[in-house]
Design an enzyme around this catalytic site. Sequence first.
Site, mmCIF file in Angstrom:
data_model
loop_
_atom_site.group_PDB
_atom_site.id
_atom_site.type_symbol
_atom_site.label_atom_id
_atom_site.label_comp_id
_atom_site.label_asym_id
_atom_site.label_seq_id
_atom_site.Cartn_x
_atom_site.Cartn_y
_atom_site.Cartn_z
ATOM 1 N N PRO A 15 1.136 1.745 -8.291
ATOM 2 C CA PRO A 15 2.266 0.889 -8.654
ATOM 3 C C PRO A 15 1.810 -0.062 -9.746
ATOM 4 O O PRO A 15 0.738 -0.661 -9.639
ATOM 5 C CB PRO A 15 2.554 0.117 -7.351
ATOM 6 C CG PRO A 15 1.256 0.128 -6.604
ATOM 7 C CD PRO A 15 0.512 1.356 -7.015
ATOM 8 N N MET A 16 2.567 -0.179 -10.820
ATOM 9 C CA MET A 16 2.174 -1.097 -11.896
ATOM 10 C C MET A 16 3.405 -1.795 -12.460
ATOM 11 O O MET A 16 4.316 -1.138 -12.987
ATOM 12 C CB MET A 16 1.447 -0.326 -13.000
ATOM 13 C CG MET A 16 0.111 0.237 -12.533
ATOM 14 S SD MET A 16 -0.613 1.353 -13.734
ATOM 15 C CE MET A 16 -1.763 0.253 -14.495
ATOM 16 N N CYS A 109 -2.193 -8.211 -4.826
ATOM 17 C CA CYS A 109 -1.950 -8.756 -6.163
ATOM 18 C C CYS A 109 -2.624 -10.129 -6.311
ATOM 19 O O CYS A 109 -2.408 -11.014 -5.477
ATOM 20 C CB CYS A 109 -0.449 -8.886 -6.408
ATOM 21 S SG CYS A 109 -0.088 -9.585 -8.022
ATOM 22 N N GLY A 213 -9.392 2.448 -8.179
ATOM 23 C CA GLY A 213 -10.148 1.586 -9.081
ATOM 24 C C GLY A 213 -11.013 2.364 -10.041
ATOM 25 O O GLY A 213 -11.912 3.096 -9.629
#
Length: 331
Positions: A15-16, A109, A213
């Site tokens: 998700p970005m 976040c 990551g």
Amino acid sequence: MFWKNLQKPFFVMAPMADVTDVAFRALVAKCGAPDVFWTEFVSADGLYHTREINKMKDEENPIMRDLMKGETERPIVAQIFSAKPEMIAYAVNLVSKLGFDGVDLNMGCPDRSIERQGCGSAMIKTPETARKIIRAARSASSLPVSVKTRIGYNKESLNEWLTALLEEAPATITLHLRTRKQMSLVPADWELMKKAVEIRNHVNSEVLLIGNGDVQDLDDARAKAAESGCDGVMLGRAMFGNPWVFAGRKSFDTPLADKLAALVALARGFEKISPPKNFAILKKHIKAFVTGFAGAAELRAKLMETESASALALVVAQHKLSEQTFSRTSL
Ligand SMILES: Cc1cc2nc3c(=O)[nH]c(=O)nc-3n(C[C@H](O)[C@H](O)[C@H](O)COP(=O)(O)O)c2cc1C
């Protein structure tokens, strides 16, 4: 529940915010779909309060724009955040009615404005609240609930944090292999994924673990899954300028003409988002697609000046024409 039907290792879209919108997801679906799509994160409080303040129906709520989805992106998970169980319940219900396949809770976040609401990474410091949020999400609908988080706040705390999450039995947990403090400043620590898998096997072997990551491409993802034993791998920035990444392509595999065509298609899709988004948001993709060839900086500068998909398409067409003229005169 779709999660259990995925073949392992599976590869999913990260998700970005201001990236994985409906236009970008449609492009990725066309170039080579991931096993699971993810939306950008959406504030559950924002959804609720905008509707209440304006006394509008859910369908009229402008924030619903971030929950737009097309037919080609399946299965798709909507990511939401809130520190209030009742807001989570409201948003999960909405996401369920909209036909999403799953709901993901953002607990990683590092943005200060999100943390100030007790959300995102701040959840790592309040595991009891995190547990309540997962419970509220699980009881609000029959959708599978997942969590995306980091390995700790100031320091790695998988033993406590991951255990707390596992005890609430979400369908999956995605671990961005950095602490909140590390932001994105140090390499993701994939060695810790092995520790996470051990904890998972011990506490709740039903929960799927996704590593995240710095994964460069699908070969890298396969190697990291094999090495760490995680069930799936999530790719984020590797999609920038390479929407073919889930088809197994490396960024340099794709001819410039195809990249420019993808950029134009993306811009056209972006303009269809309603209510419209500022065209400046699209420009990060210009940097990502138009790079690594002679004349890239010049073309990029011209594209950055455009303010619409048609203006962008015109610059691309002019570039194509000048390339053809150049190759004819150099024969
Ligand atoms: C521009 C940008 C926006 C992001 N937005 C979100 C988001 O909305 N929700 C979330 O959980 N993570 C978000 N992230 C974090 C990514 O999902 C991912 O965890 C991080 O980029 C590391 O993965 P990567 O190295 O494959 O990019 C964002 C990252 C970037 C660079």
